[in-house]
Design a protein around this motif. Structure first.
Motif, PDB file in Angstrom:
ATOM      1  N   UNK A  24       0.825  -1.222   0.000  1.00  0.00           N
ATOM      2  CA  UNK A  24       0.000   0.000   0.000  1.00  0.00           C
ATOM      3  C   UNK A  24       0.855   1.266   0.000  1.00  0.00           C
ATOM      4  N   UNK A  25       1.951   1.248   0.759  1.00  0.00           N
ATOM      5  CA  UNK A  25       2.843   2.408   0.803  1.00  0.00           C
ATOM      6  C   UNK A  25       3.437   2.686  -0.576  1.00  0.00           C
ATOM      7  N   UNK A  26       3.874   1.638  -1.239  1.00  0.00           N
ATOM      8  CA  UNK A  26       4.483   1.768  -2.571  1.00  0.00           C
ATOM      9  C   UNK A  26       3.449   2.276  -3.572  1.00  0.00           C
ATOM     10  N   UNK A  27       2.238   1.720  -3.513  1.00  0.00           N
ATOM     11  CA  UNK A  27       1.175   2.157  -4.419  1.00  0.00           C
ATOM     12  C   UNK A  27       0.868   3.643  -4.234  1.00  0.00           C
ATOM     13  N   UNK A  28       0.812   4.089  -2.987  1.00  0.00           N
ATOM     14  CA  UNK A  28       0.524   5.496  -2.715  1.00  0.00           C
ATOM     15  C   UNK A  28       1.641   6.391  -3.256  1.00  0.00           C
ATOM     16  N   UNK A  29       2.876   5.976  -3.077  1.00  0.00           N
ATOM     17  CA  UNK A  29       4.010   6.762  -3.598  1.00  0.00           C
ATOM     18  C   UNK A  29       3.969   6.848  -5.119  1.00  0.00           C
ATOM     19  N   UNK A  30       3.591   5.751  -5.752  1.00  0.00           N
ATOM     20  CA  UNK A  30       3.492   5.747  -7.221  1.00  0.00           C
ATOM     21  C   UNK A  30       2.383   6.686  -7.692  1.00  0.00           C
ATOM     22  N   UNK A  31       1.266   6.701  -6.983  1.00  0.00           N
ATOM     23  CA  UNK A  31       0.167   7.603  -7.347  1.00  0.00           C
ATOM     24  C   UNK A  31       0.599   9.060  -7.212  1.00  0.00           C
ATOM     25  N   UNK A  32       1.355   9.361  -6.176  1.00  0.00           N
ATOM     26  CA  UNK A  32       1.850  10.730  -5.986  1.00  0.00           C
ATOM     27  C   UNK A  32       2.785  11.115  -7.124  1.00  0.00           C
ATOM     28  N   UNK A  33       3.680  10.213  -7.504  1.00  0.00           N
ATOM     29  CA  UNK A  33       4.627  10.482  -8.586  1.00  0.00           C
ATOM     30  C   UNK A  33       3.894  10.736  -9.906  1.00  0.00           C
ATOM     31  N   UNK A  34       2.884   9.937 -10.181  1.00  0.00           N
ATOM     32  CA  UNK A  34       2.108  10.108 -11.419  1.00  0.00           C
ATOM     33  C   UNK A  34       1.363  11.443 -11.385  1.00  0.00           C
ATOM     34  N   UNK A  35       0.758  11.759 -10.235  1.00  0.00           N
ATOM     35  CA  UNK A  35      -0.008  13.003 -10.112  1.00  0.00           C
ATOM     36  C   UNK A  35       0.888  14.237 -10.248  1.00  0.00           C
ATOM     37  N   UNK A  36       2.136  14.127  -9.810  1.00  0.00           N
ATOM     38  CA  UNK A  36       3.067  15.256  -9.937  1.00  0.00           C
ATOM     39  C   UNK A  36       3.296  15.626 -11.407  1.00  0.00           C
TER      40      UNK A  36
END
Length: 156
Positions: A24-36
Protein backbone atom coordinates in the motif's frame (compact mmCIF):
# COMPACT_ATOMS: atom_id res chain seq x y z
CA UNK A 1 -3.61 0.93 26.53
CA UNK A 2 -3.46 -2.85 26.35
CA UNK A 3 -5.05 -4.45 23.30
CA UNK A 4 -6.25 -8.02 23.82
CA UNK A 5 -5.79 -10.26 20.79
CA UNK A 6 -6.09 -13.93 20.03
CA UNK A 7 -2.94 -15.51 18.62
CA UNK A 8 -4.70 -15.75 15.24
CA UNK A 9 -5.83 -12.12 15.47
CA UNK A 10 -2.24 -11.01 16.13
CA UNK A 11 -0.99 -13.03 13.17
CA UNK A 12 -3.64 -11.50 10.89
CA UNK A 13 -2.77 -7.99 12.07
CA UNK A 14 0.95 -8.62 11.49
CA UNK A 15 0.16 -9.82 7.94
CA UNK A 16 -2.01 -6.76 7.29
CA UNK A 17 0.73 -4.46 8.60
CA UNK A 18 3.28 -6.14 6.36
CA UNK A 19 0.94 -5.72 3.36
CA UNK A 20 0.44 -2.03 4.13
CA UNK A 21 4.17 -1.42 4.49
CA UNK A 22 5.25 -3.44 1.44
CA UNK A 23 2.38 -2.81 -0.99
CA UNK A 24 0.00 0.00 0.00
CA UNK A 25 2.84 2.41 0.80
CA UNK A 26 4.48 1.77 -2.57
CA UNK A 27 1.17 2.16 -4.42
CA UNK A 28 0.52 5.50 -2.71
CA UNK A 29 4.01 6.76 -3.60
CA UNK A 30 3.49 5.75 -7.22
CA UNK A 31 0.17 7.60 -7.35
CA UNK A 32 1.85 10.73 -5.99
CA UNK A 33 4.63 10.48 -8.59
CA UNK A 34 2.11 10.11 -11.42
CA UNK A 35 -0.01 13.00 -10.11
CA UNK A 36 3.07 15.26 -9.94
CA UNK A 37 3.46 14.84 -13.69
CA UNK A 38 0.11 16.57 -14.23
CA UNK A 39 1.70 19.94 -13.50
CA UNK A 40 0.76 22.72 -11.09
CA UNK A 41 0.40 21.07 -7.67
CA UNK A 42 -1.69 23.92 -6.25
CA UNK A 43 -4.61 22.99 -8.53
CA UNK A 44 -3.95 19.28 -8.89
CA UNK A 45 -6.82 17.29 -7.34
CA UNK A 46 -5.18 13.95 -8.23
CA UNK A 47 -2.09 14.98 -6.27
CA UNK A 48 -4.20 16.10 -3.29
CA UNK A 49 -6.12 12.81 -3.31
CA UNK A 50 -2.92 10.77 -3.55
CA UNK A 51 -1.35 12.68 -0.63
CA UNK A 52 -4.53 12.21 1.42
CA UNK A 53 -4.49 8.47 0.69
CA UNK A 54 -0.82 8.30 1.70
CA UNK A 55 -1.59 10.06 5.00
CA UNK A 56 -4.44 7.62 5.68
CA UNK A 57 -2.20 4.62 4.99
CA UNK A 58 0.51 5.99 7.31
CA UNK A 59 -2.08 6.59 10.05
CA UNK A 60 -3.32 3.00 9.73
CA UNK A 61 0.26 1.70 9.85
CA UNK A 62 0.92 3.66 13.05
CA UNK A 63 -2.30 2.35 14.59
CA UNK A 64 -1.46 -1.28 13.74
CA UNK A 65 2.09 -0.85 15.08
CA UNK A 66 0.69 0.61 18.31
CA UNK A 67 -1.75 -2.27 18.73
CA UNK A 68 0.98 -4.85 18.16
CA UNK A 69 3.38 -3.06 20.48
CA UNK A 70 0.78 -2.93 23.26
CA UNK A 71 -1.00 -6.23 22.73
CA UNK A 72 -1.54 -9.09 25.11
CA UNK A 73 -2.40 -12.52 23.79
CA UNK A 74 -5.59 -13.84 25.36
CA UNK A 75 -4.86 -16.58 27.88
CA UNK A 76 -7.95 -18.52 28.80
CA UNK A 77 -6.65 -20.19 31.92
CA UNK A 78 -9.46 -18.76 34.05
CA UNK A 79 -11.72 -20.79 36.29
CA UNK A 80 -14.02 -23.20 34.47
CA UNK A 81 -17.44 -21.67 34.02
CA UNK A 82 -16.20 -18.12 34.62
CA UNK A 83 -16.45 -15.54 31.84
CA UNK A 84 -13.14 -14.04 30.70
CA UNK A 85 -11.71 -12.46 27.58
CA UNK A 86 -11.75 -15.18 24.95
CA UNK A 87 -14.84 -16.92 26.35
CA UNK A 88 -17.84 -17.88 24.29
CA UNK A 89 -20.87 -17.24 26.47
CA UNK A 90 -24.42 -18.42 25.98
CA UNK A 91 -26.86 -16.10 27.71
CA UNK A 92 -30.62 -16.14 28.01
CA UNK A 93 -32.14 -12.77 27.13
CA UNK A 94 -35.16 -12.48 29.39
CA UNK A 95 -36.80 -9.63 27.46
CA UNK A 96 -36.77 -11.40 24.09
CA UNK A 97 -37.03 -14.94 25.48
CA UNK A 98 -34.08 -16.19 23.46
CA UNK A 99 -30.54 -17.48 23.87
CA UNK A 100 -27.63 -15.46 22.50
CA UNK A 101 -24.13 -16.75 21.88
CA UNK A 102 -21.47 -14.08 22.37
CA UNK A 103 -17.71 -14.35 22.09
CA UNK A 104 -15.80 -11.80 24.15
CA UNK A 105 -12.56 -10.57 22.60
CA UNK A 106 -10.54 -7.36 22.65
CA UNK A 107 -11.88 -4.31 20.83
CA UNK A 108 -9.49 -4.86 17.91
CA UNK A 109 -11.17 -8.15 16.98
CA UNK A 110 -14.76 -7.35 17.92
CA UNK A 111 -17.50 -7.70 15.32
CA UNK A 112 -20.95 -7.32 16.94
CA UNK A 113 -22.75 -8.39 13.75
CA UNK A 114 -21.08 -11.81 14.16
CA UNK A 115 -21.66 -12.01 17.91
CA UNK A 116 -18.07 -11.06 18.77
CA UNK A 117 -18.18 -8.31 21.37
CA UNK A 118 -15.45 -6.26 22.99
CA UNK A 119 -14.46 -6.76 26.59
CA UNK A 120 -14.90 -2.96 26.88
CA UNK A 121 -18.49 -2.96 25.59
CA UNK A 122 -21.29 -2.60 28.14
CA UNK A 123 -22.35 -6.25 27.73
CA UNK A 124 -18.78 -7.59 27.60
CA UNK A 125 -17.62 -5.72 30.67
CA UNK A 126 -20.76 -6.75 32.59
CA UNK A 127 -20.17 -10.44 31.78
CA UNK A 128 -16.45 -10.58 32.64
CA UNK A 129 -15.88 -12.43 35.91
CA UNK A 130 -19.42 -13.80 36.13
CA UNK A 131 -20.25 -17.53 36.25
CA UNK A 132 -22.81 -19.95 34.90
CA UNK A 133 -26.16 -19.29 36.56
CA UNK A 134 -25.45 -15.62 37.32
CA UNK A 135 -27.95 -12.99 36.24
CA UNK A 136 -26.36 -9.88 34.77
CA UNK A 137 -28.03 -6.50 34.35
CA UNK A 138 -26.54 -4.26 31.69
CA UNK A 139 -27.35 -0.56 31.90
CA UNK A 140 -28.07 0.78 28.42
CA UNK A 141 -29.37 4.13 27.17
CA UNK A 142 -32.46 2.32 25.89
CA UNK A 143 -33.05 0.62 29.25
CA UNK A 144 -31.67 -2.25 31.29
CA UNK A 145 -30.98 -5.60 29.64
CA UNK A 146 -31.03 -8.71 31.83
CA UNK A 147 -29.16 -11.87 30.87
CA UNK A 148 -28.74 -15.19 32.61
CA UNK A 149 -25.49 -16.99 31.87
CA UNK A 150 -26.32 -20.47 30.58
CA UNK A 151 -22.89 -21.71 29.41
CA UNK A 152 -19.27 -20.57 29.20
CA UNK A 153 -16.69 -22.13 26.91
CA UNK A 154 -12.99 -21.35 26.84
CA UNK A 155 -12.10 -22.23 23.27
CA UNK A 156 -9.04 -20.08 22.63
Amino acid sequence: MTHFLTADGKKQLEEKLNYYKSTRRVEASEKIAIAREFGDLSENSEYDAAKEEQAQIEAEIREMEDILLNCQIIDNSSTEGEVSIGSTVTVYDEEFDENLVLQILGSTESNPAKGIISNNSPVGSALIGKKIGDRVTVKMDSGDMVYKIIDVKHNI
